[in-house]
Scaffold this active site. Structure first.
Site, PDB file in Angstrom:
ATOM      1  N   ILE A   1       0.830  -1.203   0.000  1.00 64.83           N
ATOM      2  CA  ILE A   1       0.000   0.000   0.000  1.00 64.83           C
ATOM      3  C   ILE A   1       0.863   1.251   0.000  1.00 64.83           C
ATOM      4  O   ILE A   1       0.560   2.223  -0.704  1.00 64.83           O
ATOM      5  CB  ILE A   1      -0.951   0.005   1.210  1.00 64.83           C
TER       6      ILE A   1
ATOM      7  N   TYR B   1      -1.337  -7.154  17.374  1.00 67.75           N
ATOM      8  CA  TYR B   1      -1.571  -6.292  16.210  1.00 67.75           C
ATOM      9  C   TYR B   1      -2.877  -5.516  16.362  1.00 67.75           C
ATOM     10  O   TYR B   1      -2.909  -4.289  16.175  1.00 67.75           O
ATOM     11  CB  TYR B   1      -1.597  -7.147  14.951  1.00 67.75           C
TER      12      TYR B   1
END
Length: 302
Positions: free
Chosen positions: A37, A175
């Site tokens: 990304i 995470y």
């Protein structure tokens, strides 16, 4: 449904102004641009006419980015710099360099991140602390350093979080905790930043076909062998996740909402990068674009 943002149309880029010369061309700093990304967003931002400072912890990994920028015809608008989001001196030094060289900073895109797969009983605390350093404290550090310059330019903070910042996911405790923290930080900062002319947006990707997952270097057989009582659950989770990545977005598709948030006149607080991502977070978020919460809390500071 996902929020649609219509970007402004920007003229084709012209050759880059020499370093050290103040410029009217807007400047964006993007972290984590070696692949995925971040790389796609850096090239797309340059194509939209922005001076794009593409940062990496290891500038030796910039070859793919530079090749993509060259192929897109925007090499003159992409500048590679080293930035380690876990090193405060690196962050402040990079921001200072950008402002000194370009005379302005109009946006930051917090994209750098690191995954962590496992459960806390077996992993211990180190992976949790490591995930928070990269995914949360690094975001806070860069945002803090950039804000004085973004106030001056009426700029933007755009942060790539995750659907895992909305829906906690099995075996992603570290995470998801970090991404939840980022979402809470940005949701709290947004109404305050708005009072000084800075907009804040979080971008929530779902499954993306990038090196982010590959870079985890998971040895699945070894993980399952060492999972003990968690082995059946871990096996089921890995099988489900593998299936979800079979239909993953391309990095370019996931980067498009970042550029839209960068260029739109009034970007939303929250945007998902695909219909899949919007559907995934919908059970948790009735306020998909964050406007209801921002309307509520914005009134507390005005």
């Amino acid at each position: 449904m996902t929020t649609e943002i219509t970007p402004e149309i920007t003229p084709e880029p012209t050759p880059e102004t020499p370093a050290g010369t103040p410029t009217t061309r807007k400047t964006v700093l993007i972290t984590g641009t070696s692949s995925g990304i971040g790389l796609a967003a850096a090239v797309a931002a340059a194509r939209a006419g922005w001076h794009t400072v593409a940062t990496l912890r290891d500038t030796g990994r910039a070859d793919a980015l530079l090749k993509a920028a060259e192929e897109a015809g925007v090499a003159g608008l992409v500048q590679v710099k080293r930035l380690d989001v876990t090193d405060a001196a690196s962050v402040t030094g990079c921001v200072a360099e950008v402002v000194a060289e370009h005379g302005r900073l109009d946006a930051v895109v917090n994209n750098a991140g690191a995954g962590s797969v496992g459960t806390v009983e077996q992993q211990g605390m180190e992976p949790v602390r490591s995930a928070m350093e990269v995914n949360y404290f690094g975001v806070v550090e860069l945002t803090r350093a950039a804000l004085p310059h973004l106030r001056a330019s009426g700029g933007r903070v755009i942060t790539v979080t995750s659907v895992g910042g909305v829906v906690g996911q099995p075996f992603n405790e570290a995470y998801c905790a970090a991404k939840f923290a980022v979402e809470g930080f940005m949701e709290s900062l947004a109404p305050v930043a708005a009072t000084v002319g800075v907009t804040v947006t979080v971008v929530e990707p779902g499954a993306v076909a990038s090196e982010f997952v590959t870079s985890l270097r998971l040895d699945v057989p070894a993980m399952l062998a060492g999972a003990g009582p968690y082995a059946p659950a871990l096996k089921a989770y890995i099988e489900r996740t593998t299936r979800s990545f079979a239909g993953a977005q391309s990095p370019e598709e996931a980067a498009a909402p970042i550029i839209a948030a960068l260029t739109a006149e009034r970007p939303p607080f929250r945007v998902q990068t695909s219909q899949w991502a919007g559907d995934f977070v919908a059970p948790k978020l009735a306020d998909l674009d964050g406007s209801a919460v921002q309307g509520l809390t914005g009134g507390w500071v005005r």
